[in-house]
Structure formats: structure tokens, C-alpha cells
Design a protein around this motif. Structure first.
Motif, PDB file in Angstrom:
ATOM      1  N   ALA A  59      -7.715  -6.094   2.198  1.00  0.00           N
ATOM      2  CA  ALA A  59      -8.961  -5.392   1.499  1.00  0.00           C
ATOM      3  C   ALA A  59      -8.690  -4.248   0.829  1.00  0.00           C
ATOM      4  O   ALA A  59      -9.634  -3.696   0.037  1.00  0.00           O
ATOM      5  CB  ALA A  59     -10.069  -5.260   2.536  1.00  0.00           C
ATOM      6  N   PHE A  60      -7.450  -3.585   0.827  1.00  0.00           N
ATOM      7  CA  PHE A  60      -7.188  -2.234   0.031  1.00  0.00           C
ATOM      8  C   PHE A  60      -7.352  -2.404  -1.319  1.00  0.00           C
ATOM      9  O   PHE A  60      -6.935  -3.421  -2.183  1.00  0.00           O
ATOM     10  CB  PHE A  60      -5.876  -1.902   0.346  1.00  0.00           C
ATOM     11  CG  PHE A  60      -5.469  -0.716  -0.196  1.00  0.00           C
ATOM     12  CD1 PHE A  60      -5.629   0.370   0.320  1.00  0.00           C
ATOM     13  CD2 PHE A  60      -4.560  -0.781  -1.614  1.00  0.00           C
ATOM     14  CE1 PHE A  60      -5.199   1.761  -0.306  1.00  0.00           C
ATOM     15  CE2 PHE A  60      -3.964   0.469  -2.120  1.00  0.00           C
ATOM     16  CZ  PHE A  60      -4.544   1.704  -1.590  1.00  0.00           C
ATOM     17  N   LEU A  61      -8.129  -1.658  -2.045  1.00  0.00           N
ATOM     18  CA  LEU A  61      -8.629  -1.630  -3.659  1.00  0.00           C
ATOM     19  C   LEU A  61      -7.568  -0.604  -4.398  1.00  0.00           C
ATOM     20  O   LEU A  61      -7.023  -0.895  -5.437  1.00  0.00           O
ATOM     21  CB  LEU A  61      -9.935  -1.432  -3.586  1.00  0.00           C
ATOM     22  CG  LEU A  61     -10.789  -2.409  -3.156  1.00  0.00           C
ATOM     23  CD1 LEU A  61     -12.239  -1.923  -3.625  1.00  0.00           C
ATOM     24  CD2 LEU A  61     -10.611  -3.834  -3.835  1.00  0.00           C
ATOM     25  N   GLY A  62      -7.541   0.556  -3.498  1.00  0.00           N
ATOM     26  CA  GLY A  62      -6.692   1.545  -4.167  1.00  0.00           C
ATOM     27  C   GLY A  62      -6.954   2.943  -3.569  1.00  0.00           C
ATOM     28  O   GLY A  62      -7.246   3.005  -2.425  1.00  0.00           O
ATOM     29  N   VAL A  63      -7.018   4.124  -4.513  1.00  0.00           N
ATOM     30  CA  VAL A  63      -7.111   5.278  -3.879  1.00  0.00           C
ATOM     31  C   VAL A  63      -7.963   6.005  -4.632  1.00  0.00           C
ATOM     32  O   VAL A  63      -8.315   6.196  -6.055  1.00  0.00           O
ATOM     33  CB  VAL A  63      -5.627   6.254  -4.085  1.00  0.00           C
ATOM     34  CG1 VAL A  63      -5.951   7.581  -3.715  1.00  0.00           C
ATOM     35  CG2 VAL A  63      -4.595   5.305  -3.131  1.00  0.00           C
ATOM     36  N   ALA A  64      -8.949   6.922  -4.084  1.00  0.00           N
ATOM     37  CA  ALA A  64      -9.983   7.798  -4.687  1.00  0.00           C
ATOM     38  C   ALA A  64      -9.676   9.114  -4.807  1.00  0.00           C
ATOM     39  O   ALA A  64      -9.173   9.831  -3.644  1.00  0.00           O
ATOM     40  CB  ALA A  64     -11.372   7.393  -3.966  1.00  0.00           C
ATOM     41  N   ASP A  65      -9.743   9.894  -5.921  1.00  0.00           N
ATOM     42  CA  ASP A  65      -9.221  11.250  -5.833  1.00  0.00           C
ATOM     43  C   ASP A  65     -10.718  11.939  -5.635  1.00  0.00           C
ATOM     44  O   ASP A  65     -11.687  11.486  -6.333  1.00  0.00           O
ATOM     45  CB  ASP A  65      -8.690  11.646  -7.221  1.00  0.00           C
ATOM     46  CG  ASP A  65      -7.164  11.016  -7.496  1.00  0.00           C
ATOM     47  OD1 ASP A  65      -6.641  11.207  -6.551  1.00  0.00           O
ATOM     48  OD2 ASP A  65      -6.996  10.740  -8.570  1.00  0.00           O
ATOM     49  N   ARG A  66     -10.589  13.141  -5.092  1.00  0.00           N
ATOM     50  CA  ARG A  66     -11.686  13.916  -4.782  1.00  0.00           C
ATOM     51  C   ARG A  66     -11.236  15.405  -5.151  1.00  0.00           C
ATOM     52  O   ARG A  66     -10.288  15.791  -4.927  1.00  0.00           O
ATOM     53  CB  ARG A  66     -12.123  13.964  -3.400  1.00  0.00           C
ATOM     54  CG  ARG A  66     -12.308  12.265  -2.936  1.00  0.00           C
ATOM     55  CD  ARG A  66     -12.650  12.095  -1.466  1.00  0.00           C
ATOM     56  NE  ARG A  66     -11.509  12.701  -0.666  1.00  0.00           N
ATOM     57  CZ  ARG A  66     -11.547  13.296   0.563  1.00  0.00           C
ATOM     58  NH1 ARG A  66     -12.679  13.182   1.245  1.00  0.00           N
ATOM     59  NH2 ARG A  66     -10.540  13.617   1.174  1.00  0.00           N
ATOM     60  N   PHE A  67     -12.388  15.982  -5.666  1.00  0.00           N
ATOM     61  CA  PHE A  67     -12.185  17.407  -6.073  1.00  0.00           C
ATOM     62  C   PHE A  67     -11.784  18.310  -4.711  1.00  0.00           C
ATOM     63  O   PHE A  67     -12.618  18.254  -3.803  1.00  0.00           O
ATOM     64  CB  PHE A  67     -13.263  17.910  -6.919  1.00  0.00           C
ATOM     65  CG  PHE A  67     -13.191  19.378  -7.145  1.00  0.00           C
ATOM     66  CD1 PHE A  67     -12.461  19.853  -8.411  1.00  0.00           C
ATOM     67  CD2 PHE A  67     -13.810  20.546  -6.393  1.00  0.00           C
ATOM     68  CE1 PHE A  67     -12.182  21.038  -8.732  1.00  0.00           C
ATOM     69  CE2 PHE A  67     -13.620  21.734  -6.815  1.00  0.00           C
ATOM     70  CZ  PHE A  67     -12.860  21.978  -8.072  1.00  0.00           C
ATOM     71  N   ILE A  84       0.797  -1.139   0.039  1.00  0.00           N
ATOM     72  CA  ILE A  84      -0.178  -0.055   0.030  1.00  0.00           C
ATOM     73  C   ILE A  84       0.909   1.335   0.045  1.00  0.00           C
ATOM     74  O   ILE A  84       0.836   2.266  -0.714  1.00  0.00           O
ATOM     75  CB  ILE A  84      -0.970   0.000   1.207  1.00  0.00           C
ATOM     76  CG1 ILE A  84      -2.006  -1.113   0.957  1.00  0.00           C
ATOM     77  CG2 ILE A  84      -1.706   1.246   1.296  1.00  0.00           C
ATOM     78  CD1 ILE A  84      -2.931  -1.395   2.221  1.00  0.00           C
ATOM     79  N   LYS A  85       1.938   1.054   0.821  1.00  0.00           N
ATOM     80  CA  LYS A  85       2.952   2.483   0.884  1.00  0.00           C
ATOM     81  C   LYS A  85       3.589   2.662  -0.324  1.00  0.00           C
ATOM     82  O   LYS A  85       3.668   3.710  -0.871  1.00  0.00           O
ATOM     83  CB  LYS A  85       3.891   2.215   2.075  1.00  0.00           C
ATOM     84  CG  LYS A  85       3.322   2.456   3.285  1.00  0.00           C
ATOM     85  CD  LYS A  85       4.381   2.207   4.678  1.00  0.00           C
ATOM     86  CE  LYS A  85       5.847   2.559   4.211  1.00  0.00           C
ATOM     87  NZ  LYS A  85       6.593   2.152   5.265  1.00  0.00           N
ATOM     88  N   GLU A  86       4.003   1.483  -1.099  1.00  0.00           N
ATOM     89  CA  GLU A  86       4.589   1.560  -2.215  1.00  0.00           C
ATOM     90  C   GLU A  86       3.740   2.277  -3.349  1.00  0.00           C
ATOM     91  O   GLU A  86       3.815   3.178  -4.159  1.00  0.00           O
ATOM     92  CB  GLU A  86       5.183   0.370  -2.794  1.00  0.00           C
ATOM     93  CG  GLU A  86       6.552  -0.136  -2.006  1.00  0.00           C
ATOM     94  CD  GLU A  86       6.958  -1.503  -2.344  1.00  0.00           C
ATOM     95  OE1 GLU A  86       6.393  -2.110  -3.390  1.00  0.00           O
ATOM     96  OE2 GLU A  86       7.813  -1.979  -1.568  1.00  0.00           O
ATOM     97  N   PHE A  87       2.435   1.589  -3.494  1.00  0.00           N
ATOM     98  CA  PHE A  87       1.302   2.021  -4.391  1.00  0.00           C
ATOM     99  C   PHE A  87       1.061   3.516  -4.071  1.00  0.00           C
ATOM    100  O   PHE A  87       1.051   4.230  -5.163  1.00  0.00           O
ATOM    101  CB  PHE A  87       0.205   1.156  -4.219  1.00  0.00           C
ATOM    102  CG  PHE A  87      -1.111   2.030  -5.159  1.00  0.00           C
ATOM    103  CD1 PHE A  87      -1.105   1.429  -6.318  1.00  0.00           C
ATOM    104  CD2 PHE A  87      -2.105   2.437  -4.527  1.00  0.00           C
ATOM    105  CE1 PHE A  87      -2.124   1.801  -7.206  1.00  0.00           C
ATOM    106  CE2 PHE A  87      -3.184   2.953  -5.354  1.00  0.00           C
ATOM    107  CZ  PHE A  87      -3.186   2.731  -6.549  1.00  0.00           C
ATOM    108  N   ALA A  88       0.938   4.033  -2.795  1.00  0.00           N
ATOM    109  CA  ALA A  88       0.654   5.262  -2.617  1.00  0.00           C
ATOM    110  C   ALA A  88       1.690   6.329  -3.312  1.00  0.00           C
ATOM    111  O   ALA A  88       1.761   7.440  -3.843  1.00  0.00           O
ATOM    112  CB  ALA A  88       0.436   5.744  -1.277  1.00  0.00           C
TER     113      ALA A  88
END
Length: 128
Positions: A29-37, A8-12
Motif C-alpha cells: 500500500a506504499f504510495l511514496g514519501v511526503a515532504d514537510r517543512f 521502498i528502500k530503493e525508492f527512499a
């Protein structure tokens, strides 16, 4: 043994997210990161996988895991940048023909029907 937290740290780092808040003990259960405006990106977890982890690691039955998760994880306010938990639509997953190598075929196609030919394809991001 897989170190999910390190992944997760490497992905981030790869996607340029600093100070990602993660959910303790739910790294699988980590899927990814969501961007928000206008806000910092947040970690995204699969809701059902979180319940499975709690049942497995917390020796809970289904209803106990739901209650614990809803109250102690989702209900615990950390900050506006705390993780979100996704209920995945089962229609996203396409059945695969069972063969000896079917475990190598992703069930999620990652391709939209009638997609323009120059759009990114699933094998671009799945590494297939």
C-alpha cells in the motif's frame, strides 16, 4: 515474487530519504514519501489498500480490519516521523476506454487541465 520492502528502500534512497519509518506488513500500500517543512519526510500509504491487506492477510472482515488498523496502526505512536495514511479522492482517477490493452493505460492522468506547456507531464514520471 515482488519484494515491496526492497522497492521502498530503493525508492527512499533515490529521493534522498534516510531512516524512513515504514508500516510493517503494509508494503503493498506504499504510495511514496511526503515532504514537510522543517521535519523529516514520511512514508505515505493508501488507507483503503491497508484495509484490503489486513482483510486478506489477517483474515478479518471489513469492520474488524478498520478497528484493528485505526487502533494498532494509526493509533500507535512511534515518532513524529511515522507514516501517514491517505484517503485518495476518487475524482483523481479518470475512466479509460476498455480495450484489449487498456490495462497498459494509467487511470490517473497526472495532468492538470490547462497545464502550462513547459510543466512536467505524467509520461515524464510514469515512464510511458
Amino acid at each position: 515474487m515482488i519484494n515491496y520492502y526492497e522497492n521502498i528502500k530503493e525508492f527512499a534512497e533515490e529521493v534522498g530519504v534516510e531512516n524512513l519509518i515504514t508500516a510493517d506488513g503494509l508494503d503493498e500500500a506504499f504510495l511514496g514519501v511526503a515532504d514537510r517543512f522543517g521535519k523529516e519526510p514520511v512514508a505515505v500509504y493508501d488507507y483503503d489498500m491497508c484495509i484490503q491487506i489486513l482483510m486478506r492477510d489477517g483474515d478479518m472482515d471489513y469492520s474488524e480490519a478498520i478497528e484493528f488498523f485505526e487502533y494498532n496502526t494509526i493509533g500507535a505512536y512511534i515518532s513524529d516521523d511515522q507514516p501517514i495514511y491517505l484517503h485518495i479522492n476518487p475524482d483523481l482517477f479518470k475512466p479509460v476506454k476498455t480495450t484489449r490493452s487498456s490495462h497498459l493505460i494509467p487511470r490517473f492522468s497526472g495532468t492538470i487541465d490547462n497545464c502550462p506547456p513547459d510543466a512536467p507531464r505524467s509520461n515524464d514520471w510514469l515512464g510511458l
